[in-house]
Structures are given as structure tokens and as C-alpha cells.
Design a protein around this motif. Structure first.
Motif, PDB file in Angstrom:
ATOM      1  N   GLN A 208       8.857  -3.536   7.240  1.00 50.57           N
ATOM      2  CA  GLN A 208       9.703  -4.667   6.867  1.00 50.57           C
ATOM      3  C   GLN A 208      11.038  -4.634   7.624  1.00 50.57           C
ATOM      4  O   GLN A 208      11.423  -5.598   8.259  1.00 50.57           O
ATOM      5  N   ARG A 209      11.741  -3.522   7.554  1.00 48.61           N
ATOM      6  CA  ARG A 209      13.103  -3.460   8.088  1.00 48.61           C
ATOM      7  C   ARG A 209      13.135  -3.547   9.611  1.00 48.61           C
ATOM      8  O   ARG A 209      14.057  -4.118  10.182  1.00 48.61           O
ATOM      9  N   SER A 210      12.155  -2.966  10.263  1.00 49.70           N
ATOM     10  CA  SER A 210      12.158  -2.962  11.728  1.00 49.70           C
ATOM     11  C   SER A 210      11.992  -4.360  12.307  1.00 49.70           C
ATOM     12  O   SER A 210      12.347  -4.604  13.470  1.00 49.70           O
ATOM     13  N   LEU A 211      11.481  -5.293  11.511  1.00 50.06           N
ATOM     14  CA  LEU A 211      11.337  -6.663  11.988  1.00 50.06           C
ATOM     15  C   LEU A 211      12.691  -7.307  12.227  1.00 50.06           C
ATOM     16  O   LEU A 211      12.863  -8.114  13.146  1.00 50.06           O
ATOM     17  N   ASP A 212      13.674  -6.964  11.397  1.00 53.97           N
ATOM     18  CA  ASP A 212      15.021  -7.514  11.513  1.00 53.97           C
ATOM     19  C   ASP A 212      15.980  -6.586  12.256  1.00 53.97           C
ATOM     20  O   ASP A 212      17.003  -7.026  12.776  1.00 53.97           O
ATOM     21  N   ASP A 213      15.637  -5.293  12.274  1.00 51.91           N
ATOM     22  CA  ASP A 213      16.520  -4.300  12.883  1.00 51.91           C
ATOM     23  C   ASP A 213      15.693  -3.348  13.743  1.00 51.91           C
ATOM     24  O   ASP A 213      15.138  -2.375  13.233  1.00 51.91           O
ATOM     25  N   PRO A 214      15.599  -3.591  15.044  1.00 52.74           N
ATOM     26  CA  PRO A 214      14.791  -2.732  15.921  1.00 52.74           C
ATOM     27  C   PRO A 214      15.238  -1.275  15.942  1.00 52.74           C
ATOM     28  O   PRO A 214      14.447  -0.394  16.303  1.00 52.74           O
ATOM     29  N   SER A 215      16.478  -1.012  15.540  1.00 55.37           N
ATOM     30  CA  SER A 215      16.959   0.377  15.519  1.00 55.37           C
ATOM     31  C   SER A 215      16.407   1.160  14.343  1.00 55.37           C
ATOM     32  O   SER A 215      16.555   2.381  14.277  1.00 55.37           O
ATOM     33  N   HIS A 216      15.772   0.432  13.400  1.00 58.76           N
ATOM     34  CA  HIS A 216      15.176   1.110  12.243  1.00 58.76           C
ATOM     35  C   HIS A 216      13.782   1.598  12.650  1.00 58.76           C
ATOM     36  O   HIS A 216      12.804   0.863  12.591  1.00 58.76           O
ATOM     37  N   THR A 217      13.697   2.845  13.062  1.00 60.77           N
ATOM     38  CA  THR A 217      12.436   3.403  13.560  1.00 60.77           C
ATOM     39  C   THR A 217      11.776   4.362  12.581  1.00 60.77           C
ATOM     40  O   THR A 217      10.676   4.847  12.843  1.00 60.77           O
ATOM     41  N   ALA A 218      12.432   4.654  11.478  1.00 59.55           N
ATOM     42  CA  ALA A 218      11.848   5.572  10.487  1.00 59.55           C
ATOM     43  C   ALA A 218      10.745   4.871   9.701  1.00 59.55           C
ATOM     44  O   ALA A 218      10.784   3.659   9.482  1.00 59.55           O
ATOM     45  N   GLU A 219       9.764   5.663   9.270  1.00 55.16           N
ATOM     46  CA  GLU A 219       8.672   5.086   8.484  1.00 55.16           C
ATOM     47  C   GLU A 219       9.182   4.608   7.124  1.00 55.16           C
ATOM     48  O   GLU A 219      10.099   5.192   6.547  1.00 55.16           O
ATOM     49  N   GLU A 220       8.567   3.518   6.626  1.00 55.77           N
ATOM     50  CA  GLU A 220       8.968   2.934   5.353  1.00 55.77           C
ATOM     51  C   GLU A 220       7.990   3.245   4.239  1.00 55.77           C
ATOM     52  O   GLU A 220       8.323   3.086   3.058  1.00 55.77           O
ATOM     53  N   GLY A 221       6.793   3.658   4.580  1.00 56.58           N
ATOM     54  CA  GLY A 221       5.839   3.959   3.520  1.00 56.58           C
ATOM     55  C   GLY A 221       4.467   4.288   4.063  1.00 56.58           C
ATOM     56  O   GLY A 221       4.180   4.114   5.250  1.00 56.58           O
ATOM     57  N   ALA A 222       3.614   4.765   3.148  1.00 54.59           N
ATOM     58  CA  ALA A 222       2.258   5.138   3.543  1.00 54.59           C
ATOM     59  C   ALA A 222       1.382   5.267   2.304  1.00 54.59           C
ATOM     60  O   ALA A 222       1.871   5.497   1.190  1.00 54.59           O
ATOM     61  N   ALA A 223       0.076   5.109   2.524  1.00 53.36           N
ATOM     62  CA  ALA A 223      -0.924   5.471   1.528  1.00 53.36           C
ATOM     63  C   ALA A 223      -1.541   6.787   1.996  1.00 53.36           C
ATOM     64  O   ALA A 223      -2.003   6.888   3.144  1.00 53.36           O
ATOM     65  N   ILE A 224      -1.532   7.778   1.136  1.00 58.54           N
ATOM     66  CA  ILE A 224      -1.864   9.148   1.533  1.00 58.54           C
ATOM     67  C   ILE A 224      -2.982   9.693   0.658  1.00 58.54           C
ATOM     68  O   ILE A 224      -2.970   9.497  -0.568  1.00 58.54           O
ATOM     69  N   THR A 225      -3.939  10.372   1.268  1.00 56.45           N
ATOM     70  CA  THR A 225      -4.938  11.118   0.514  1.00 56.45           C
ATOM     71  C   THR A 225      -4.725  12.599   0.771  1.00 56.45           C
ATOM     72  O   THR A 225      -4.330  13.003   1.872  1.00 56.45           O
ATOM     73  N   LEU A 226      -4.970  13.398  -0.262  1.00 57.37           N
ATOM     74  CA  LEU A 226      -4.734  14.833  -0.171  1.00 57.37           C
ATOM     75  C   LEU A 226      -5.925  15.599  -0.752  1.00 57.37           C
ATOM     76  O   LEU A 226      -6.515  15.164  -1.748  1.00 57.37           O
ATOM     77  N   ARG A 227      -6.248  16.711  -0.145  1.00 59.79           N
ATOM     78  CA  ARG A 227      -7.172  17.669  -0.742  1.00 59.79           C
ATOM     79  C   ARG A 227      -6.435  18.992  -0.838  1.00 59.79           C
ATOM     80  O   ARG A 227      -5.930  19.513   0.154  1.00 59.79           O
ATOM     81  N   PHE A 228      -6.377  19.519  -2.063  1.00 57.54           N
ATOM     82  CA  PHE A 228      -5.719  20.801  -2.295  1.00 57.54           C
ATOM     83  C   PHE A 228      -6.698  21.937  -2.008  1.00 57.54           C
ATOM     84  O   PHE A 228      -7.920  21.761  -2.074  1.00 57.54           O
ATOM     85  N   VAL A 229      -6.159  23.095  -1.715  1.00 57.55           N
ATOM     86  CA  VAL A 229      -6.994  24.265  -1.447  1.00 57.55           C
ATOM     87  C   VAL A 229      -7.875  24.582  -2.650  1.00 57.55           C
ATOM     88  O   VAL A 229      -9.006  25.045  -2.510  1.00 57.55           O
ATOM     89  N   SER A 230      -7.389  24.288  -3.840  1.00 57.75           N
ATOM     90  CA  SER A 230      -8.136  24.550  -5.079  1.00 57.75           C
ATOM     91  C   SER A 230      -9.330  23.622  -5.258  1.00 57.75           C
ATOM     92  O   SER A 230     -10.179  23.856  -6.129  1.00 57.75           O
ATOM     93  N   GLY A 231      -9.393  22.531  -4.473  1.00 58.41           N
ATOM     94  CA  GLY A 231     -10.455  21.542  -4.630  1.00 58.41           C
ATOM     95  C   GLY A 231     -10.001  20.263  -5.298  1.00 58.41           C
ATOM     96  O   GLY A 231     -10.710  19.250  -5.251  1.00 58.41           O
ATOM     97  N   VAL A 232      -8.830  20.276  -5.936  1.00 55.20           N
ATOM     98  CA  VAL A 232      -8.270  19.058  -6.526  1.00 55.20           C
ATOM     99  C   VAL A 232      -8.043  18.035  -5.403  1.00 55.20           C
ATOM    100  O   VAL A 232      -7.619  18.395  -4.298  1.00 55.20           O
ATOM    101  N   VAL A 233      -8.344  16.765  -5.682  1.00 55.90           N
ATOM    102  CA  VAL A 233      -8.078  15.717  -4.705  1.00 55.90           C
ATOM    103  C   VAL A 233      -7.008  14.791  -5.258  1.00 55.90           C
ATOM    104  O   VAL A 233      -6.781  14.731  -6.476  1.00 55.90           O
ATOM    105  N   GLY A 234      -6.339  14.071  -4.362  1.00 56.61           N
ATOM    106  CA  GLY A 234      -5.267  13.198  -4.818  1.00 56.61           C
ATOM    107  C   GLY A 234      -5.011  12.034  -3.889  1.00 56.61           C
ATOM    108  O   GLY A 234      -5.418  12.050  -2.722  1.00 56.61           O
TER     109      GLY A 234
END
Length: 365
Positions: A208-234
Motif C-alpha cells: 500500500q505505502r510504496s504506491l504513494d511513497d517509492p522510498s518505502h521499501t520495507a515489507e508491509e505484511g505477509a501470510a506465513i506458514t510454519l512447521r515447528f521441530v516438534s511437529g506442531v504446524v501454524g
């Protein structure tokens, strides 16, 4: 004799630490260290001293030597300032993340090993939050059975002023971004609750922000999947560019700068920003409602401000009443390693295995 504590950096988070230091019966706020022109006025209002740098304080005659420092400066300055404190024989409470990258964090871990008499606590203060403490008790007591999965959200809309000078580094790719500033809190809590993460994948949210401000290069968000060493998923959705009540701060009221969204029962509409499912039941947080076939349990709650509890732990470490550091440099680095893996998953659009901290250190040798 009260511990003389200095606060280095008095931006967004420094005042919260100052409040804890002023309220704790075993600590004295010796000085603020900040080059800002307003630092002197701020220090005067807190009835303490002000110096533009640590070296300026240490070279001033008739000033007590600091016992401990709370470092609240921008992420990329954490390690050099922490190293200076170690060299000056000062205990450290270092705000998260430990640094802005793995390669810059490792030197601190190496250095700490040479100062066994000094305590270094990484400021993942949410480990002290009463909701998290109770959540960990529920998991460890087996009330959910074997944990199968966890899902979470951190979604909020940061104002434009958050990225303005002197904090424009927050919008720089690599230095700022929601992953290293905010999601790393949740990574640390997930480690605290379910052990280390072994694999991640991520998809970037629509910018969103980079559309109005090209200097804004940091990520704004993500959808993340995780697998823990124990086998739990998230799964986890993180975004700082959308108005939403599903975040740790909004749900718990932890941060006075971010209003808690209220509800009729007083628990806040942030309930369910964490949800954990197991073989015997499920738990939503922060309302701490347990769902199971043997009847629900509700109404757990404790009092305590996490920053105050963290400072109490820091004082107990320094004065010898506690020996185990609740979140040491290794744990701080472990969270940073996961965030780095998520960033690489975003950039490469691929699944990334999370390296063990020991393997990371071996590669740095």
C-alpha cells in the motif's frame, strides 16, 4: 542500594522503560542517553541527568557508574551500543530485535561469552505478559492434550508519523518492516510456547505505502506458514497497513499508545488473535477460553505490567536472586533467524528451512 540504570535512546519505547525504572523500588534512573535536542528537557521532567552519548556520561567526573543500561535505539545500532556497555562493565537489557540482521547479531553473542559476570536480557517482554504466562501453563499442564496447530494474526494500521524523521529507518527494506519490528515478537512467543521453528513459507501482502511513497521499501505484511521441530504446524497473518483489531496490543491493552478495543465482558475484541488446537481441546487468546468436550473454562487472569515484570526479572538477575535469563542472547538470535528465513521465503517464493542457531554460529566462524 538501588541499581543505577541508564536508558539509551528515548524514542517510542524509552518512556515505557523509564516509567518502570521510576516505579521499581530497587532502581534509580541515573540518566537518559540521547543526542536529541529535546533530551535535556525530557530528562529534567523526569528529574534525571542527560548525556548525548554513553562516552560523555562515563567521562563526566562525580557521576556514579551505571550498573545497568536499557538500550532502546534503532535496531541497527543495538549491537555496537551493547558492546560498548559490556566493555564498560554494565549489565544490559536490550530491546528486541537483537539486531537488524544475523551477521551483525553474532558478534554480540560471541562477546557475551567473555563477560560471564554480566547479565544480558533481550527485551522480548511479552514472555512476562500474564496472558502468555497462563497460556504456557495451559499448554504445559496438558489441558489441550498434544498441541496440533496454532494460528495467529497481527494486523493493525500504523500512522504516517510512525515512519517520519527521525524514525524513517522503519520504512527501509532490511532495517525496518513489519517482520523485524513486530512479527519477531510473535516468533519469540511461539518459540516460548512450542519450541523452535524448523521450516517456513511466506506470501507477501498487497503493498500500500510504496504506491504513494517509492522510498518505502520495507515489507508491509505477509501470510506465513510454519512447521515447528516438534511437529506442531501454524499459520500467521501479519500486516501493518490495515485497520483491524486482531493484534496482541489491541487485544491485551498492553501498549498505552494503542487503544484496547473493548467489549461488554471487558475482554476486548482482540480475543482469538492466537488460537491453539490440541487433541483434548482448544484455546483462544487473550480471552483464555478453553473449548473441549469436558466443558469450557473461562475467566483466568492476573495483574501485572509486562515491562515492570521484565525489569523486576532484570533486577533479580543482577542481584543474584535469579540465575536463568528468561530471554538470553541465543533466544534473541533464534527469533531473528526465523524472521530472516521468512524474508528469504518472501523474496524467493519458496519454502525455507530454518537453521539451528548452532549451525548459524558454525558458519560464522
Amino acid at each position: 542500594m538501588p541499581l543505577n540504570i541508564i536508558i539509551i535512546g528515548y524514542g517510542l519505547i524509552g518512556p515505557r522503560h523509564a516509567k518502570s525504572v521510576l516505579q521499581h523500588p530497587s532502581t534509580t534512573l541515573l540518566a537518559l542517553i540521547d543526542p536529541s535536542p529535546t533530551a535535556l528537557t525530557t530528562a529534567s521532567s523526569l528529574q534525571t541527568l542527560s548525556f548525548p552519548s554513553l562516552s560523555a556520561l562515563l567521562s563526566t567526573p562525580n557521576i556514579p557508574h551505571p550498573d545497568a543500561a536499557i538500550i532502546c535505539t534503532p535496531n541497527h545500532t543495538h549491537v555496537p551500543i551493547a558492546l560498548a556497555c559490556l566493555n564498560a562493565n554494565i549489565h544490559i537489557l536490550l530491546e528486541k530485535p537483537i539486531s537488524d540482521g544475523i551477521s551483525t547479531a553474532v558478534p554480540l553473542l560471541r562477546a557475551v561469552q567473555g563477560y560471564p559476570e554480566l547479565k544480558v536480557l533481550i527485551g522480548h517482554h511479552r514472555r512476562f505478559n500474564p496472558y502468555v504466562v497462563k497460556m504456557k501453563e495451559v499448554v504445559e499442564e496438558g489441558l489441550l492434550g498434544r498441541v496440533i496447530a496454532v494460528t495467529g494474526m497481527w494486523t493493525i494500521c500504523k500512522p504516517d508519523g510512525y515512519f517520519a524523521a527521525p524514525s524513517e529507518w522503519r520504512k527501509e527494506g532490511g532495517r525496518g518492516g513489519v517482520l523485524g519490528i513486530n512479527f519477531i515478537h510473535d516468533v519469540d512467543l511461539l518459540h516460548f510456547l512450542f519450541g523452535p521453528v524448523g521450516r517456513v513459507y511466506a506470501e507477501r501482502t498487497i503493498p500500500q505505502r510504496s504506491l504513494d511513497d517509492p522510498s518505502h521499501t520495507a515489507e508491509e505484511g505477509a501470510a506465513i506458514t510454519l512447521r515447528f521441530v516438534s511437529g506442531v504446524v501454524g499459520t500467521f497473518v501479519v500486516c501493518d497497513a490495515t485497520p483491524a483489531p486482531w493484534s496482541f496490543e489491541v487485544g491485551t491493552g498492553e501498549n498505552p499508545l494503542i487503544p484496547r478495543v473493548g467489549s461488554e465482558d471487558g475482554h476486548g475484541f482482540g480475543g482469538g488473535f492466537y488460537r491453539v488446537v490440541g487433541t483434548r481441546g482448544a484455546l483462544s487468546v487473550p480471552d483464555l477460553k478453553r473449548w473441549s468436550y469436558d466443558g469450557g473454562e473461562r475467566g483466568w487472569g492476573r495483574k501485572g505490567v509486562p515491562f515492570d515484570l521484565q525489569l523486576g526479572h532484570f533486577v533479580d538477575l543482577i542481584e543474584g536472586r535469579e540465575e536463568r535469563v528468561r530471554c538470553d542472547v541465543v533466544e534473541g538470535l533464534r527469533a531473528l533467524v526465523v524472521v530472516d528465513a521468512v524474508k528469504r521465503a518472501l523474496e524467493g517464493e519458496c519454502v525455507v528451512d530454518v537453521e539451528d542457531v548452532r549451525d548459524v554460529l558454525e558458519k560464522m566462524d
